[in-house]
Design an enzyme around this catalytic site. Structure first.
Site, PDB file in Angstrom:
ATOM      1  N   SER A 134       6.153   8.217  -5.888  1.00 28.82           N
ATOM      2  CA  SER A 134       5.904   6.950  -6.569  1.00 28.82           C
ATOM      3  C   SER A 134       5.330   7.243  -7.945  1.00 28.82           C
ATOM      4  O   SER A 134       4.711   8.305  -8.159  1.00 28.82           O
ATOM      5  CB  SER A 134       4.896   6.113  -5.758  1.00 28.82           C
ATOM      6  OG  SER A 134       4.441   5.000  -6.501  1.00 28.82           O
ATOM      7  N   TYR A 147      -2.054   4.788   0.021  1.00 22.86           N
ATOM      8  CA  TYR A 147      -0.683   5.031  -0.445  1.00 22.86           C
ATOM      9  C   TYR A 147      -0.683   5.983  -1.638  1.00 22.86           C
ATOM     10  O   TYR A 147       0.078   6.949  -1.681  1.00 22.86           O
ATOM     11  CB  TYR A 147      -0.042   3.693  -0.819  1.00 22.86           C
ATOM     12  CG  TYR A 147       1.402   3.782  -1.232  1.00 22.86           C
ATOM     13  CD1 TYR A 147       2.407   3.844  -0.267  1.00 22.86           C
ATOM     14  CD2 TYR A 147       1.766   3.797  -2.574  1.00 22.86           C
ATOM     15  CE1 TYR A 147       3.746   3.924  -0.639  1.00 22.86           C
ATOM     16  CE2 TYR A 147       3.099   3.871  -2.945  1.00 22.86           C
ATOM     17  CZ  TYR A 147       4.077   3.934  -1.972  1.00 22.86           C
ATOM     18  OH  TYR A 147       5.402   4.011  -2.350  1.00 22.86           O
TER      19      TYR A 147
END
Length: 240
Positions: A134, A147
């Site tokens: 990400s 995350y």
């Protein structure tokens, strides 16, 4: 990388970015296996012509079960896409079981699958490992500490793995999406979001062109800012 005739496994391939990656690889002539946990989405994937396997990759047993199902299958491409946000913050009730599942799914599962499938990948004429991290692996946001931590860990692992395999025919690619319109971000992250289809297109292009990274969409700008001032990039992203 020549995609026609290759066999690819896409984890989390029944929805969102993973499903779009599977669709676009299939259109280029790749044979696809997807895995996921929801029977309704697995059924939809099978309707589209995918081989779909029920697999819970948030624990070691689930990873091993998937590996056993695919024993003797000559994988050429492993796409580690499955992930979840976790739950850890002042506005969320603390759920350590959910947090542990997120850490395993996002970080440990790719390591488990790579470790199990790598011997076979090394025997292929050409092969690829694609780890979907990400933009938040570069600089975290306050709203997703678990995350962000797991994706940063997977980014570091991917960089080291790429170096270790530099003399082999297994190409290691990191895909860094921006905020994408998926089930995970709906209702949790506002603002403009990239479509899963466009995100997957850029990732598949990176696989086909043997790129080291797929910096998708606004992640290109984030990396540019980070190269100039890491502190500024972190300041901006932590408030995102």
């Amino acid at each position: 990388m020549q995609l026609v005739g290759k066999l690819a496994l896409v984890t989390g391939g029944t929805d969102g970015i993973g499903l779009e990656i599977a669709r676009q690889l299939k259109r280029k002539g790749t044979d696809i296996i997807v895995c996921g946990r929801r029977e309704d989405l697995l059924g939809s994937a099978r309707t589209e012509g995918f081989e779909a396997i029920n697999a819970d990759l948030s624990n070691a047993e689930g990873c091993q079960a998937l590996v056993q199902v695919l024993t003797n299958r000559p994988l050429d491409i492993l796409v580690n896409n499955a992930g979840m946000s976790g739950n850890f913050g002042p506005e969320d009730p603390l759920d350590l079981a959910l947090t542990d599942r997120a850490i395993f799914l996002n970080l440990n599962a790719p390591m488990h699958l790579i470790g199990q499938f790598l011997p076979g990948l090394l025997t292929r004429p050409e092969a690829a490992i694609v780890n979907v991290t990400s933009g938040l692996a570069i600089a975290p946001r306050a709203g997703g500490p678990v995350y962000c931590a797991t994706k940063a860990g997977l980014r570091s692992f991917t960089k080291a793995l790429r170096y270790n395999l530099r003399h082999n025919k297994v190409h290691v690619i990191e895909a860094l999406p921006p905020v994408v319109d998926t089930a995970m971000t709906r209702g949790r992250v506002g603002g403009s979001k990239m479509s899963a289809k466009e995100c997957a297109s850029q990732i598949v292009d990176a696989i086909e062109s043997n790129s080291r990274e797929a910096n998708v969409g606004m992640v290109k700008l984030l990396k540019m800012v980070y190269s100039i001032s890491p502190a500024l990039a972190r300041w901006v992203m932590i408030r995102f």
